[in-house]
Design a protein around this motif. Structure first.
Motif, PDB file in Angstrom:
ATOM      1  N   MET A   1      13.207  65.257 -45.884  1.00 38.65           N
ATOM      2  CA  MET A   1      13.591  63.862 -45.856  1.00 38.65           C
ATOM      3  C   MET A   1      14.930  63.699 -46.569  1.00 38.65           C
ATOM      4  SD  MET A   1      11.699  60.400 -47.207  1.00 38.65           S
ATOM      5  CE  MET A   1      11.738  60.635 -48.971  1.00 38.65           C
ATOM      6  N   ALA A   2      15.793  62.905 -45.986  1.00 38.90           N
ATOM      7  CA  ALA A   2      17.055  62.574 -46.636  1.00 38.90           C
ATOM      8  C   ALA A   2      16.764  61.716 -47.859  1.00 38.90           C
ATOM      9  CB  ALA A   2      17.955  61.815 -45.669  1.00 38.90           C
ATOM     10  N   VAL A   3      17.531  61.931 -48.901  1.00 36.15           N
ATOM     11  CA  VAL A   3      17.383  61.135 -50.113  1.00 36.15           C
ATOM     12  C   VAL A   3      18.762  60.591 -50.474  1.00 36.15           C
ATOM     13  CG1 VAL A   3      16.742  61.144 -52.541  1.00 36.15           C
ATOM     14  CG2 VAL A   3      15.464  62.549 -50.919  1.00 36.15           C
ATOM     15  N   PHE A   4      18.846  59.293 -50.641  1.00 31.76           N
ATOM     16  CA  PHE A   4      20.093  58.646 -51.018  1.00 31.76           C
ATOM     17  C   PHE A   4      19.861  57.873 -52.301  1.00 31.76           C
ATOM     18  CE2 PHE A   4      19.896  58.744 -46.367  1.00 31.76           C
ATOM     19  CZ  PHE A   4      21.073  59.433 -46.071  1.00 31.76           C
ATOM     20  N   ASP A   5      20.863  57.873 -53.195  1.00 31.33           N
ATOM     21  CA  ASP A   5      20.738  56.998 -54.354  1.00 31.33           C
ATOM     22  C   ASP A   5      21.164  55.588 -53.936  1.00 31.33           C
ATOM     23  OD1 ASP A   5      23.573  56.804 -54.491  1.00 31.33           O
ATOM     24  OD2 ASP A   5      23.698  58.402 -55.982  1.00 31.33           O
ATOM     25  N   PHE A   6      20.978  54.631 -54.796  1.00 35.94           N
ATOM     26  CA  PHE A   6      21.246  53.230 -54.469  1.00 35.94           C
ATOM     27  C   PHE A   6      22.685  53.032 -53.994  1.00 35.94           C
ATOM     28  CE2 PHE A   6      22.786  49.015 -55.592  1.00 35.94           C
ATOM     29  CZ  PHE A   6      21.860  48.205 -54.959  1.00 35.94           C
ATOM     30  N   THR A   7      23.638  53.538 -54.759  1.00 36.41           N
ATOM     31  CA  THR A   7      25.050  53.338 -54.439  1.00 36.41           C
ATOM     32  C   THR A   7      25.408  53.940 -53.096  1.00 36.41           C
ATOM     33  OG1 THR A   7      25.578  53.341 -56.796  1.00 36.41           O
ATOM     34  CG2 THR A   7      27.408  53.712 -55.278  1.00 36.41           C
ATOM     35  N   GLU A   8      24.930  55.154 -52.845  1.00 33.03           N
ATOM     36  CA  GLU A   8      25.227  55.826 -51.584  1.00 33.03           C
ATOM     37  C   GLU A   8      24.603  55.083 -50.398  1.00 33.03           C
ATOM     38  OE1 GLU A   8      25.538  60.393 -50.207  1.00 33.03           O
ATOM     39  OE2 GLU A   8      23.664  59.825 -51.194  1.00 33.03           O
ATOM     40  N   ALA A   9      23.355  54.685 -50.527  1.00 32.88           N
ATOM     41  CA  ALA A   9      22.666  53.989 -49.433  1.00 32.88           C
ATOM     42  C   ALA A   9      23.342  52.662 -49.120  1.00 32.88           C
ATOM     43  CB  ALA A   9      21.195  53.768 -49.787  1.00 32.88           C
ATOM     44  N   VAL A  10      23.669  51.899 -50.130  1.00 37.55           N
ATOM     45  CA  VAL A  10      24.284  50.600 -49.925  1.00 37.55           C
ATOM     46  C   VAL A  10      25.696  50.737 -49.346  1.00 37.55           C
ATOM     47  CG1 VAL A  10      25.104  48.513 -51.132  1.00 37.55           C
ATOM     48  CG2 VAL A  10      22.844  49.450 -51.630  1.00 37.55           C
TER      49      VAL A  10
ATOM     50  N   VAL B   1      26.006  50.068 -45.591  1.00 36.79           N
ATOM     51  CA  VAL B   1      25.787  48.715 -45.057  1.00 36.79           C
ATOM     52  C   VAL B   1      27.129  48.107 -44.651  1.00 36.79           C
ATOM     53  CG1 VAL B   1      24.941  46.393 -45.581  1.00 36.79           C
ATOM     54  CG2 VAL B   1      23.688  48.392 -46.407  1.00 36.79           C
ATOM     55  N   GLY B   2      27.146  47.562 -43.430  1.00 40.55           N
ATOM     56  CA  GLY B   2      28.365  46.963 -42.915  1.00 40.55           C
ATOM     57  C   GLY B   2      29.319  47.941 -42.269  1.00 40.55           C
TER      58      GLY B   2
ATOM     59  N   VAL C   1      25.110  49.711 -39.421  1.00 38.73           N
ATOM     60  CA  VAL C   1      24.080  49.519 -40.448  1.00 38.73           C
ATOM     61  C   VAL C   1      24.185  48.108 -41.028  1.00 38.73           C
ATOM     62  CG1 VAL C   1      23.154  50.349 -42.648  1.00 38.73           C
ATOM     63  CG2 VAL C   1      24.111  51.974 -41.009  1.00 38.73           C
ATOM     64  N   VAL C   2      23.062  47.374 -40.992  1.00 38.91           N
ATOM     65  CA  VAL C   2      23.047  45.999 -41.509  1.00 38.91           C
ATOM     66  C   VAL C   2      22.173  45.833 -42.749  1.00 38.91           C
ATOM     67  CG1 VAL C   2      23.583  44.964 -39.280  1.00 38.91           C
ATOM     68  CG2 VAL C   2      21.188  45.287 -39.927  1.00 38.91           C
TER      69      VAL C   2
END
Length: 88
Positions: A1-10, A13-14, A39-40
Motif C-alpha cells: 500500500m502506498a503511504v503518504f504523509d499529510f503534507t505530501e497527500a495534500v 489536491v488541485g 485530484v479534488v
C-alpha cells in the motif's frame, strides 16, 4: 500500500496527476491501469474507524458529477506534473 504523509497527500489536491493502479489477481499477478486524474480531495485513515485512505478525483473522460475514489492500497505510481514518485 502506498503511504503518504499529510503534507505530501495534500500537495496533490488541485493538481493533475498520472496514477498507476494495480489489481492483483488470485495468482499474485498484477495488472496495472494508468489514469490521468484531477485530484479534488484526500481521505485519511482513522484507526479503528476507517482504515482505507484514498484520493478523490476525476479521471479524464469521467462523466459523473461525483469524484472517484483512488485507494492508496492500489496506487503503484503517482506522477504529478513534472515528476514521478514510485511508492512500491
Amino acid at each position: 500500500m502506498a503511504v503518504f504523509d499529510f503534507t505530501e497527500a495534500v500537495s496533490f489536491v488541485g493538481r493533475h496527476v498520472l496514477v498507476e493502479l494495480v489489481f492483483p489477481d488470485e495468482n499474485e499477478v498484477s495488472d496495472s491501469l494508468w489514469s490521468c486524474v484531477f485530484v479534488v480531495g484526500v481521505v485519511f485513515s482513522a484507526p479503528g474507524i476507517y482504515e482505507h485512505p484514498h484520493f478523490l478525483g476525476f479521471s479524464l473522460g469521467y462523466r459523473s458529477p461525483y469524484p472517484e475514489e483512488f485507494f492508496w492500497e492500489r496506487i503503484k505510481t503517482i506522477a504529478p506534473m513534472g515528476r514521478a514518485l514510485r511508492v512500491r
